[in-house]
Design a protein around this motif. Structure first.
Motif, PDB file in Angstrom:
ATOM      1  N   LEU A 147       1.003  -1.267  -0.010  1.00 56.18           N
ATOM      2  CA  LEU A 147      -0.078  -0.019   0.112  1.00 56.18           C
ATOM      3  C   LEU A 147       0.868   1.259  -0.068  1.00 56.18           C
ATOM      4  N   ARG A 148       0.567   2.323  -1.098  1.00 62.28           N
ATOM      5  CA  ARG A 148       1.198   3.439  -1.050  1.00 62.28           C
ATOM      6  C   ARG A 148       0.561   4.692  -0.120  1.00 62.28           C
ATOM      7  N   VAL A 149       0.973   5.166   0.705  1.00 63.83           N
ATOM      8  CA  VAL A 149       0.174   6.104   1.874  1.00 63.83           C
ATOM      9  C   VAL A 149       0.720   7.343   1.068  1.00 63.83           C
ATOM     10  N   PRO A 150      -0.346   8.348   0.867  1.00 65.09           N
ATOM     11  CA  PRO A 150       0.078   9.531   0.336  1.00 65.09           C
ATOM     12  C   PRO A 150       0.519  10.412   1.483  1.00 65.09           C
ATOM     13  N   PRO A 151       1.613  11.320   1.263  1.00 61.93           N
ATOM     14  CA  PRO A 151       2.162  11.949   2.167  1.00 61.93           C
ATOM     15  C   PRO A 151       1.555  13.186   2.599  1.00 61.93           C
ATOM     16  N   THR A 152       0.255  13.779   2.001  1.00 66.46           N
ATOM     17  CA  THR A 152      -0.327  14.873   2.280  1.00 66.46           C
ATOM     18  C   THR A 152      -1.762  14.533   2.340  1.00 66.46           C
ATOM     19  N   LEU A 153      -2.524  15.308   3.163  1.00 66.36           N
ATOM     20  CA  LEU A 153      -4.030  15.042   3.132  1.00 66.36           C
ATOM     21  C   LEU A 153      -4.627  15.222   1.933  1.00 66.36           C
ATOM     22  N   THR A 154      -4.441  16.215   1.220  1.00 74.21           N
ATOM     23  CA  THR A 154      -4.704  16.422  -0.170  1.00 74.21           C
ATOM     24  C   THR A 154      -4.404  15.174  -0.641  1.00 74.21           C
ATOM     25  N   GLY A 155      -3.396  14.409  -0.907  1.00 69.76           N
ATOM     26  CA  GLY A 155      -3.193  13.128  -1.324  1.00 69.76           C
ATOM     27  C   GLY A 155      -4.213  12.131  -0.926  1.00 69.76           C
ATOM     28  N   VAL A 156      -4.260  12.057   0.346  1.00 72.82           N
ATOM     29  CA  VAL A 156      -5.323  11.149   0.919  1.00 72.82           C
ATOM     30  C   VAL A 156      -6.747  11.233   0.360  1.00 72.82           C
ATOM     31  N   LEU A 157      -7.085  12.433   0.237  1.00 74.56           N
ATOM     32  CA  LEU A 157      -8.598  12.725  -0.134  1.00 74.56           C
ATOM     33  C   LEU A 157      -8.652  12.258  -1.560  1.00 74.56           C
ATOM     34  N   GLN A 158      -7.584  12.474  -2.469  1.00 74.68           N
ATOM     35  CA  GLN A 158      -7.420  12.150  -3.538  1.00 74.68           C
ATOM     36  C   GLN A 158      -7.639  10.846  -4.025  1.00 74.68           C
ATOM     37  N   ALA A 159      -6.717   9.986  -3.267  1.00 76.02           N
ATOM     38  CA  ALA A 159      -6.792   8.635  -3.230  1.00 76.02           C
ATOM     39  C   ALA A 159      -8.017   8.027  -2.965  1.00 76.02           C
ATOM     40  N   ARG A 160      -8.830   8.643  -1.908  1.00 75.88           N
ATOM     41  CA  ARG A 160     -10.237   8.074  -1.640  1.00 75.88           C
ATOM     42  C   ARG A 160     -11.147   8.521  -2.730  1.00 75.88           C
ATOM     43  N   LEU A 161     -11.042   9.282  -3.494  1.00 77.25           N
ATOM     44  CA  LEU A 161     -11.757   9.928  -4.712  1.00 77.25           C
ATOM     45  C   LEU A 161     -11.448   8.865  -5.857  1.00 77.25           C
ATOM     46  N   ASP A 162     -10.191   8.557  -5.996  1.00 76.25           N
ATOM     47  CA  ASP A 162      -9.873   7.767  -7.227  1.00 76.25           C
ATOM     48  C   ASP A 162     -10.175   6.085  -7.111  1.00 76.25           C
ATOM     49  N   SER A 163     -10.467   5.940  -5.614  1.00 76.21           N
ATOM     50  CA  SER A 163     -10.934   4.592  -5.457  1.00 76.21           C
ATOM     51  C   SER A 163     -12.372   4.384  -5.754  1.00 76.21           C
ATOM     52  N   LEU A 164     -13.019   5.407  -6.020  1.00 73.58           N
ATOM     53  CA  LEU A 164     -14.437   5.252  -6.282  1.00 73.58           C
ATOM     54  C   LEU A 164     -14.758   4.661  -7.766  1.00 73.58           C
ATOM     55  N   PRO A 165     -15.855   3.883  -7.900  1.00 74.72           N
ATOM     56  CA  PRO A 165     -16.103   3.338  -9.239  1.00 74.72           C
ATOM     57  C   PRO A 165     -16.369   4.726  -9.963  1.00 74.72           C
ATOM     58  N   HIS A 166     -16.144   4.487 -11.531  1.00 74.76           N
ATOM     59  CA  HIS A 166     -15.953   5.663 -12.389  1.00 74.76           C
ATOM     60  C   HIS A 166     -17.230   6.493 -12.456  1.00 74.76           C
ATOM     61  N   GLU A 167     -18.368   5.804 -12.281  1.00 78.17           N
ATOM     62  CA  GLU A 167     -19.727   6.457 -12.343  1.00 78.17           C
ATOM     63  C   GLU A 167     -19.936   7.366 -11.021  1.00 78.17           C
ATOM     64  N   ALA A 168     -19.424   6.628 -10.095  1.00 78.82           N
ATOM     65  CA  ALA A 168     -19.775   7.778  -8.800  1.00 78.82           C
ATOM     66  C   ALA A 168     -18.832   8.773  -8.760  1.00 78.82           C
ATOM     67  N   ARG A 169     -17.538   8.611  -9.306  1.00 78.20           N
ATOM     68  CA  ARG A 169     -16.537   9.725  -9.325  1.00 78.20           C
ATOM     69  C   ARG A 169     -16.967  10.759 -10.434  1.00 78.20           C
ATOM     70  N   ASP A 170     -17.707  10.423 -11.340  1.00 72.58           N
ATOM     71  CA  ASP A 170     -18.361  11.407 -12.433  1.00 72.58           C
ATOM     72  C   ASP A 170     -19.593  12.214 -11.843  1.00 72.58           C
TER      73      ASP A 170
END
Length: 234
Positions: A147-170
């Motif tokens: 597991l790669r842990v993002p070093p910043t809060l913004t990175g963690v939030l972005q990783a959580r968004l990226d893990s969403l299914p495509h339609e949910a992110r859209d």
């Protein structure tokens, strides 16, 4: 400005008033000037202005509020290692014994930022490092290795968004066009006629999916009839 000052004078003449202004580091200069103007123009008003901001505000406006008798600047320090560990233990209280490796990963990454701790734990849940259970949670330590842990809060939030299914992110991307507060009807209207977008009928179920991840909240009352009102957590 004159109408606003008149309103505040009238309100505070009846009872004390508290105004909470969040994320002032995003405020433009005219807004910061207005807050300063209120403090100077009605010093006797029974008014408390609580302005919450990150240090970035004072990088841009280092002397904002300085020298005002009514201004008190409170600096919140990062949590200590002991406080951070207590917060992790509280969030993961359903884990019978939190492994030291997991503690070290969270504490070293968060550096005392409680919001980072909360979001990182949610990311670990979504990555199935921490597995939910009704009565008890478990930790799958082997999953930590890759597991790669993002070093910043913004990175963690972005990783959580990226893990969403495509339609949910859209759907979330379209909701963000409306603003921090948005309505399912508006998102459905933005999706209509777009071949790459989720069908309008799918918007509500997809919003329920991101609600479960606590990326957005649904409000009890809506400003518009026949629409559900939502707000982004961050």
């Amino acid at each position: 400005t004159a109408y606003l000052l008149q309103y505040i004078r009238a309100m505070t003449a009846q009872q004390p008033m508290v105004v909470v202004l969040e994320d002032m580091h995003w405020a433009d200069d005219s807004t910061l000037d207005l807050v300063d103007h209120i403090v100077t123009q009605i010093p006797a008003a029974r008014l408390l202005l609580a302005c919450l901001a990150r240090p970035a505000l004072f990088e841009r406006r280092p002397n904002w509020g300085e020298g005002r008798e009514a201004v008190v600047h409170l600096t919140l320090k990062p949590l200590s290692k002991r406080q951070s560990r207590a917060l992790v233990a509280e969030i993961l209280q359903k884990v019978p014994a939190v492994p030291d490796d997991l503690y070290e990963l969270i504490l070293d990454s968060a550096e005392g930022n409680p919001f980072y701790i909360e979001e990182l734990i949610k990311m670990l849940i979504e990555e199935e490092v921490i597995v939910w259970g009704d009565e008890q949670w478990s930790v799958e330590l082997p999953r930590l290795k890759g597991l790669r842990v993002p070093p910043t809060l913004t990175g963690v939030l972005q990783a959580r968004l990226d893990s969403l299914p495509h339609e949910a992110r859209d759907v979330l991307q379209r909701a963000s066009v409306v603003g921090r507060i948005f309505w399912d009807g508006a998102v459905q209207a933005l999706s209509a006629g777009e071949t790459s977008a989720a069908a309008p009928s799918k918007v509500a179920p997809l919003l329920d999916e991101v609600r479960e991840r606590e990326l957005v909240y649904r409000r009890e009352r809506s400003s518009f009839a026949a629409s559900q009102e939502y707000i982004f957590k961050h």
